[in-house]
Write an enzyme that holds these catalytic residues in place. Structure first.
Site, PDB file in Angstrom:
ATOM      1  N   MET A  99      37.430  40.881  59.748  1.00  0.00           N
ATOM      2  CA  MET A  99      37.887  42.206  60.150  1.00  0.00           C
ATOM      3  C   MET A  99      38.524  43.004  59.018  1.00  0.00           C
ATOM      4  O   MET A  99      39.514  43.689  59.224  1.00  0.00           O
ATOM      5  CB  MET A  99      38.842  42.075  61.339  1.00  0.00           C
ATOM      6  N   LEU A 102      35.449  45.478  52.565  1.00  0.00           N
ATOM      7  CA  LEU A 102      35.528  44.944  51.199  1.00  0.00           C
ATOM      8  C   LEU A 102      35.282  46.058  50.193  1.00  0.00           C
ATOM      9  O   LEU A 102      34.788  47.120  50.539  1.00  0.00           O
ATOM     10  CB  LEU A 102      34.524  43.807  51.022  1.00  0.00           C
ATOM     11  N   HIS A 116      26.754  43.267  63.056  1.00  0.00           N
ATOM     12  CA  HIS A 116      27.521  44.214  63.873  1.00  0.00           C
ATOM     13  C   HIS A 116      26.905  44.264  65.273  1.00  0.00           C
ATOM     14  O   HIS A 116      25.683  44.322  65.407  1.00  0.00           O
ATOM     15  CB  HIS A 116      27.485  45.605  63.224  1.00  0.00           C
ATOM     16  N   GLU A 186      22.514  38.511  68.272  1.00  0.00           N
ATOM     17  CA  GLU A 186      23.120  38.264  66.947  1.00  0.00           C
ATOM     18  C   GLU A 186      22.792  36.848  66.480  1.00  0.00           C
ATOM     19  O   GLU A 186      22.496  36.616  65.320  1.00  0.00           O
ATOM     20  CB  GLU A 186      24.649  38.349  67.025  1.00  0.00           C
TER      21      GLU A 186
END
Ligand code: GAR
Length: 217
Positions: A99, A102, A116, A186
């Site tokens: 979370m 970067l 995502h 996912e």
């Protein structure tokens, strides 16, 4: 064919189910990669416990201590993380429910992938993670959501899209029921994208990530 094993560093902040799923695909020989280290931005999370249980080295790098005027010092955090990762020489950094955004210098030192739980570029950005995403999707009344795997850049949920798969939004969906179906997706596409990277099948051309035929099926 003799495949080189791709070295992964997995970044997480929570339960670690994304990491465990990747590890299971690797164990089954479907992804020619190995997790060299799991780094958590939070202490005491389930993801760390799970990684330890799998015999994977773990490290913790919290955001505490990386402050500058106006808040979190993302550049200093990214520099410290890049230095920490150096010891493990990753070919790819995999965000698995991490979370934190970067920045440089990490991004130019390592390719970074993220998953995502929506069809980007919709329903992404700061504060749009986990159940917040599904709540926003339901509130907007869209009929289709899905999952996206993309290379990360220094903006939340941006960077070249590698794979996407749509999931129908049902009339009676709650954030939880929708999340469960998106997560199934996912769990299928993230290992596929990591495998494609490990096999050298992904090329980036500007904003576009292009997959070689071999992985498209
Ligand atoms: C994942 O399902 C992923 O979609 C979401 O966090 C979950 C992590 O679960 N990521 C985002 O929302 C990124 N913006 P986990 O901690 O059990 O792996």
């Amino acid at each position: 064919m003799n495949e080189k094993t791709c070295r992964l560093a997995v970044l997480l902040s929570g339960a670690g189910s994304t990491m465990v799923n990747l590890q299971e695909h690797m164990k089954r020989g479907e992804v020619p990669a190995r997790i060299e280290v799991v780094v958590s931005s939070r202490r005491g999370v389930k993801g760390l416990e799970r990684a330890e249980g799998l015999g994977i080295p773990t490290r913790v790098l919290t955001r505490k201590g990386f402050r500058k005027e106006g808040g979190f010092d993302i550049e200093a955090y990214s520099a410290a993380l890049a230095d920490l990762l150096e010891e493990y020489s990753p070919d790819l950094v995999v965000m698995a429910g991490f979370m934190t955004r970067l920045a440089e210098p990490l991004l130019s030192r390592y390719p970074v992938m993220n998953v995502h739980p929506a069809l980007l570029p919709m329903f992404g950005g700061e504060g749009c993670y986990g159940h917040h995403v599904h709540e926003a999707v339901l509130e907007a009344g869209v009929k289709v959501s899905g999952a996206t795997v993309h290379f990360a850049d220094n903006e939340y949920d941006q960077g070249p899209i590698i794979m996407q798969e749509a999931v129908e939004v049902r009339e009676d969906d709650t954030a939880d029921t929708l999340a469960a179906r998106v997560q199934e997706t996912e769990r299928r596409i993230y290992p596929k994208a990591v495998a494609a990277f490990a096999r050298g099948l992904i090329r980036v051309d500007g904003r576009r990530a292009i997959l070689s035929q071999a992985e498209e099926e």
